[in-house]
Design a protein around this motif. Structure first.
Motif, PDB file in Angstrom:
ATOM      1  N   ASP A  44      21.839  11.688  -8.236  1.00 58.42           N
ATOM      2  CA  ASP A  44      21.624  12.692  -9.283  1.00 58.42           C
ATOM      3  C   ASP A  44      20.152  12.946  -9.592  1.00 58.42           C
ATOM      4  N   GLY A  45      19.318  12.990  -8.553  1.00 52.53           N
ATOM      5  CA  GLY A  45      17.907  13.295  -8.753  1.00 52.53           C
ATOM      6  C   GLY A  45      17.067  12.129  -9.215  1.00 52.53           C
ATOM      7  N   LYS A  46      17.628  10.931  -9.173  1.00 52.59           N
ATOM      8  CA  LYS A  46      16.890   9.732  -9.576  1.00 52.59           C
ATOM      9  C   LYS A  46      16.963   8.703  -8.461  1.00 52.59           C
ATOM     10  N   ALA A  47      15.916   7.871  -8.369  1.00 51.39           N
ATOM     11  CA  ALA A  47      15.908   6.794  -7.378  1.00 51.39           C
ATOM     12  C   ALA A  47      15.233   5.577  -7.984  1.00 51.39           C
ATOM     13  N   HIS A  48      15.672   4.406  -7.534  1.00 50.18           N
ATOM     14  CA  HIS A  48      15.122   3.140  -8.007  1.00 50.18           C
ATOM     15  C   HIS A  48      14.921   2.243  -6.800  1.00 50.18           C
ATOM     16  N   SER A  49      13.767   1.555  -6.757  1.00 55.69           N
ATOM     17  CA  SER A  49      13.464   0.719  -5.603  1.00 55.69           C
ATOM     18  C   SER A  49      12.660  -0.513  -6.018  1.00 55.69           C
ATOM     19  N   HIS A  50      12.561  -1.447  -5.069  1.00 56.37           N
ATOM     20  CA  HIS A  50      11.787  -2.675  -5.269  1.00 56.37           C
ATOM     21  C   HIS A  50      10.789  -2.838  -4.141  1.00 56.37           C
ATOM     22  N   LEU A  51       9.691  -3.494  -4.461  1.00 56.05           N
ATOM     23  CA  LEU A  51       8.673  -3.828  -3.470  1.00 56.05           C
ATOM     24  C   LEU A  51       8.352  -5.312  -3.595  1.00 56.05           C
ATOM     25  N   ARG A  52       8.437  -5.992  -2.473  1.00 56.96           N
ATOM     26  CA  ARG A  52       7.974  -7.379  -2.356  1.00 56.96           C
ATOM     27  C   ARG A  52       6.931  -7.370  -1.240  1.00 56.96           C
ATOM     28  N   PRO A  53       5.673  -7.112  -1.598  1.00 59.04           N
ATOM     29  CA  PRO A  53       4.655  -6.934  -0.556  1.00 59.04           C
ATOM     30  C   PRO A  53       4.348  -8.223   0.202  1.00 59.04           C
ATOM     31  N   ALA A  54       4.264  -8.096   1.495  1.00 56.22           N
ATOM     32  CA  ALA A  54       3.888  -9.225   2.351  1.00 56.22           C
ATOM     33  C   ALA A  54       2.443  -9.603   2.040  1.00 56.22           C
ATOM     34  N   PRO A  55       2.105 -10.888   2.138  1.00 61.18           N
ATOM     35  CA  PRO A  55       0.722 -11.324   1.872  1.00 61.18           C
ATOM     36  C   PRO A  55      -0.330 -10.549   2.671  1.00 61.18           C
ATOM     37  N   MET A  56       0.016 -10.135   3.903  1.00 58.94           N
ATOM     38  CA  MET A  56      -0.956  -9.408   4.719  1.00 58.94           C
ATOM     39  C   MET A  56      -1.282  -8.027   4.140  1.00 58.94           C
ATOM     40  N   LEU A  57      -0.454  -7.532   3.208  1.00 57.81           N
ATOM     41  CA  LEU A  57      -0.693  -6.230   2.593  1.00 57.81           C
ATOM     42  C   LEU A  57      -1.440  -6.345   1.271  1.00 57.81           C
ATOM     43  N   CYS A  58      -1.745  -7.561   0.879  1.00 53.78           N
ATOM     44  CA  CYS A  58      -2.488  -7.803  -0.357  1.00 53.78           C
ATOM     45  C   CYS A  58      -3.949  -8.001   0.008  1.00 53.78           C
ATOM     46  N   TRP A  59      -4.662  -6.900   0.021  1.00 57.12           N
ATOM     47  CA  TRP A  59      -6.060  -6.902   0.432  1.00 57.12           C
ATOM     48  C   TRP A  59      -6.838  -5.978  -0.476  1.00 57.12           C
ATOM     49  N   PRO A  60      -7.989  -6.251  -0.924  1.00 59.30           N
ATOM     50  CA  PRO A  60      -8.826  -7.379  -0.545  1.00 59.30           C
ATOM     51  C   PRO A  60      -8.589  -8.640  -1.380  1.00 59.30           C
ATOM     52  N   PHE A  61      -7.615  -8.614  -2.290  1.00 59.06           N
ATOM     53  CA  PHE A  61      -7.374  -9.770  -3.154  1.00 59.06           C
ATOM     54  C   PHE A  61      -5.968 -10.321  -2.936  1.00 59.06           C
ATOM     55  N   PRO A  62      -5.823 -11.622  -2.733  1.00 61.84           N
ATOM     56  CA  PRO A  62      -4.487 -12.218  -2.586  1.00 61.84           C
ATOM     57  C   PRO A  62      -3.627 -11.940  -3.826  1.00 61.84           C
ATOM     58  N   GLY A  63      -2.344 -11.640  -3.585  1.00 64.21           N
ATOM     59  CA  GLY A  63      -1.430 -11.395  -4.692  1.00 64.21           C
ATOM     60  C   GLY A  63      -1.574 -10.037  -5.346  1.00 64.21           C
ATOM     61  N   ARG A  64      -2.382  -9.163  -4.753  1.00 58.57           N
ATOM     62  CA  ARG A  64      -2.571  -7.809  -5.291  1.00 58.57           C
ATOM     63  C   ARG A  64      -2.428  -6.806  -4.154  1.00 58.57           C
TER      64      ARG A  64
END
Length: 140
Positions: A29-49
């Protein structure tokens, strides 16, 4: 188009979503919901971000599913433009995105979205315009 759990499971099973940690949970109905669990390799230049580009892709994908939940069978959508504001540093290993269609014409969909961290703090908000297109199948 009705987006069933089976269709979402099938569409979530792709290299981009798996690499980035994106999972579309619901689109209806025109709405969407999602989750992101980013892999550590995608947290750059700071770990956990996670990098801003990861959040951008996460938001863009979720907004597309909001549009797809309103198109006819045989149609798809493509991003025309996206504007995103990063309101707070993205910290942590779990984020949610909520997207909703604000307006629809015959060939365009206008969407807004918000990304929040696990504590519910807003980390990004944005809006986008999508073109409604006919499905295009690539033949090998």
């Amino acid at each position: 188009m009705e987006i069933t759990k089976e269709l979402l499971d099938q569409m979530n099973d792709n290299g981009v979503y798996e690499t980035m940690g994106i999972r579309i949970e619901k689109a209806r109905d025109g709405k969407a919901h999602s989750h992101l669990r980013p892999a550590p390799m995608l947290c750059w230049p700071f770990p956990g971000r996670p990098h801003g580009g990861v959040l951008f892709t996460f938001m863009d994908a979720t907004m597309a599913w909001a549009v797809l939940s309103q198109v006819e069978p045989g149609q798809n959508c493509a991003t025309i433009s996206t504007d995103i504001q990063y309101t707070n540093p993205a910290r942590g290993d779990r984020f949610t995105c909520a997207a909703w269609t604000t307006h629809r014409t015959g060939r365009l969909g206008f969407v807004r979205a918000e990304i929040s961290d696990a504590k519910g703090q807003l980390v990004a908000l944005g809006q986008a315009t999508f073109r409604i297109i006919e499905m295009d199948f690539v033949r090998a």
